[in-house]
Motif scaffolding. Structure first.
Motif, PDB file in Angstrom:
ATOM      1  N   PRO A   1      -1.648  -1.767  15.454  1.00 14.60           N
ATOM      2  CA  PRO A   1      -1.845  -2.485  14.179  1.00 14.60           C
ATOM      3  C   PRO A   1      -3.275  -2.401  13.659  1.00 14.60           C
ATOM      4  N   ALA A   2      -4.256  -2.426  14.565  1.00 13.87           N
ATOM      5  CA  ALA A   2      -5.653  -2.330  14.131  1.00 13.87           C
ATOM      6  C   ALA A   2      -5.917  -0.976  13.482  1.00 13.87           C
ATOM      7  N   ALA A   3      -5.438   0.077  14.124  1.00 17.08           N
ATOM      8  CA  ALA A   3      -5.617   1.405  13.554  1.00 17.08           C
ATOM      9  C   ALA A   3      -4.886   1.520  12.223  1.00 17.08           C
ATOM     10  N   ARG A   4      -3.701   0.931  12.141  1.00 21.78           N
ATOM     11  CA  ARG A   4      -2.926   0.993  10.900  1.00 21.78           C
ATOM     12  C   ARG A   4      -3.627   0.218   9.791  1.00 21.78           C
ATOM     13  N   ALA A   5      -4.165  -0.949  10.109  1.00 22.82           N
ATOM     14  CA  ALA A   5      -4.867  -1.739   9.098  1.00 22.82           C
ATOM     15  C   ALA A   5      -6.046  -0.958   8.534  1.00 22.82           C
ATOM     16  N   ASP A   6      -6.768  -0.267   9.390  1.00 20.38           N
ATOM     17  CA  ASP A   6      -7.914   0.502   8.926  1.00 20.38           C
ATOM     18  C   ASP A   6      -7.469   1.686   8.074  1.00 20.38           C
ATOM     19  N   ARG A   7      -6.361   2.305   8.455  1.00 20.11           N
ATOM     20  CA  ARG A   7      -5.858   3.431   7.648  1.00 20.11           C
ATOM     21  C   ARG A   7      -5.331   2.956   6.299  1.00 20.11           C
ATOM     22  N   LEU A   8      -4.658   1.817   6.284  1.00 24.73           N
ATOM     23  CA  LEU A   8      -4.210   1.265   5.009  1.00 24.73           C
ATOM     24  C   LEU A   8      -5.405   0.981   4.100  1.00 24.73           C
TER      25      LEU A   8
ATOM     26  N   ALA B   1      -8.153  -8.136   0.774  1.00 28.14           N
ATOM     27  CA  ALA B   1      -7.219  -8.500   1.846  1.00 28.14           C
ATOM     28  C   ALA B   1      -7.147  -7.410   2.907  1.00 28.14           C
ATOM     29  N   LEU B   2      -7.197  -6.154   2.491  1.00 28.29           N
ATOM     30  CA  LEU B   2      -7.137  -5.046   3.443  1.00 28.29           C
ATOM     31  C   LEU B   2      -8.394  -4.989   4.309  1.00 28.29           C
ATOM     32  N   ARG B   3      -9.537  -5.221   3.700  1.00 31.73           N
ATOM     33  CA  ARG B   3     -10.782  -5.230   4.490  1.00 31.73           C
ATOM     34  C   ARG B   3     -10.782  -6.374   5.491  1.00 31.73           C
TER      35      ARG B   3
ATOM     36  N   VAL C   1       0.834  -1.207   0.000  1.00 28.99           N
ATOM     37  CA  VAL C   1       0.000   0.000   0.000  1.00 28.99           C
ATOM     38  C   VAL C   1       0.864   1.251   0.000  1.00 28.99           C
ATOM     39  N   VAL C   2       1.900   1.279   0.818  1.00 32.13           N
ATOM     40  CA  VAL C   2       2.754   2.467   0.894  1.00 32.13           C
ATOM     41  C   VAL C   2       3.396   2.761  -0.456  1.00 32.13           C
ATOM     42  N   ALA C   3       3.816   1.732  -1.183  1.00 33.36           N
ATOM     43  CA  ALA C   3       4.436   1.948  -2.498  1.00 33.36           C
ATOM     44  C   ALA C   3       3.458   2.625  -3.459  1.00 33.36           C
TER      45      ALA C   3
END
Length: 210
Positions: free
Chosen positions: A189-196, A172-174, A145-147
Motif C-alpha cells: 500500500p505504501a508503494a501504491r500510495a506513492d505511485r498514485l 490527500a495523495l501526498r 486516480v485510476v479513472a
C-alpha cells in the motif's frame, strides 16, 4: 564535479562503458526531474544506460534538452519575480509559483512523452488487494486516480480536465503517501500510495511551462 564534466565523460569514447555509465548516473544526481530512480527509469527507454554507450549518449541528450529548457524557465521566472518585487512589492512567491517550483516535471520538448511514459509504466503495475487498500484508507483515492489516469492515457495528448481533477486530489495523495511511508520495509500500500501520487503529479503537470 559539474553536470557538464559528467556529460563530457559520458561521450568520451576512450572511457570504459562502466565509467561512462557511472558518469551518466552522476549527471542524473545533479539533474533528475523525476528524482534519481524515476529519472533513470525513464531514460532506460533508450536501452541499457549502464552498459550500452549508444543508449547512454541518447539518454544524456534527452536529459540535456530538459536541463536546457529548465534553465530557460528559471531565467524567465527569475526575471518575472524581479519585476514583481519592484512593481508589486511581492517578496514571497505565490502558492502557485511554489507548487510549480517543486513539481516533478520534465521541461522541454519531451515533456508530454516523458510524463505519459512514466504514467503508463506505473499504471501497468498491479495494485494491492482491495483489503489492503481499505485497511490503509486508499480505496477511494485508488478509484479516483485510476479513472483520471485512464482518461489521460486514452489519447496521446495532455488532458487538462484530468489534470485539474488530480490536482485537487494531490493534498490527500501526498498525505496518504507520507502516512504509509513510515515502515522500515515499504509495504505494497505504501508503494501504491506513492505511485498514485506521482501519477497524479505527472498528469497534473503535463502542460506547457508557465
Amino acid at each position: 564535479m559539474s553536470f557538464t564534466v559528467h556529460a563530457r565523460r559520458v561521450r568520451d569514447e576512450r572511457l570504459s562503458p562502466a565509467r561512462r555509465g557511472a558518469a551518466l548516473g552522476s549527471a542524473i544526481v545533479l539533474y533528475g526531474p523525476f528524482g534519481f530512480t524515476w529519472t533513470h527509469a525513464y531514460l532506460s527507454r533508450f536501452g541499457d544506460t549502464r552498459r550500452d554507450p549508444r543508449a547512454m549518449v541518447a539518454a544524456l541528450a534527452a536529459l540535456e534538452r530538459s536541463r536546457d529548457a529548465r534553465t530557460a524557465e528559471w531565467a524567465e521566472f527569475s526575471h518575472r519575480r524581479s519585476r514583481e518585487k519592484q512593481e508589486q512589492h511581492r517578496r514571497t512567491p505565490s502558492a502557485a509559483d511554489r507548487a510549480w517550483m517543486a513539481a516533478p516535471r520534465w521541461p522541454g520538448p519531451d515533456l508530454h512523452r516523458a510524463h505519459r511514459a512514466m504514467v503508463l509504466r506505473w499504471s501497468c503495475l498491479p495494485a494491492p488487494p482491495p483489503a489492503e487498500l481499505r485497511r490503509e484508507g486508499l480505496t477511494d483515492l485508488e478509484r479516483a486516480v485510476v479513472a483520471q489516469v485512464d482518461a489521460y492515457l486514452s489519447a496521446d495528448r495532455p488532458n487538462p480536465e484530468a489534470g485539474a481533477v488530480l490536482g485537487g486530489l494531490l493534498p490527500a495523495l501526498r498525505a496518504a503517501a507520507a502516512r504509509t511511508r513510515g515502515a522500515r520495509t515499504v509495504s505494497r500500500p505504501a508503494a501504491r500510495a506513492d505511485r498514485l501520487r506521482m501519477m497524479a503529479e505527472l498528469v497534473h503537470w503535463d502542460r506547457p511551462s508557465r
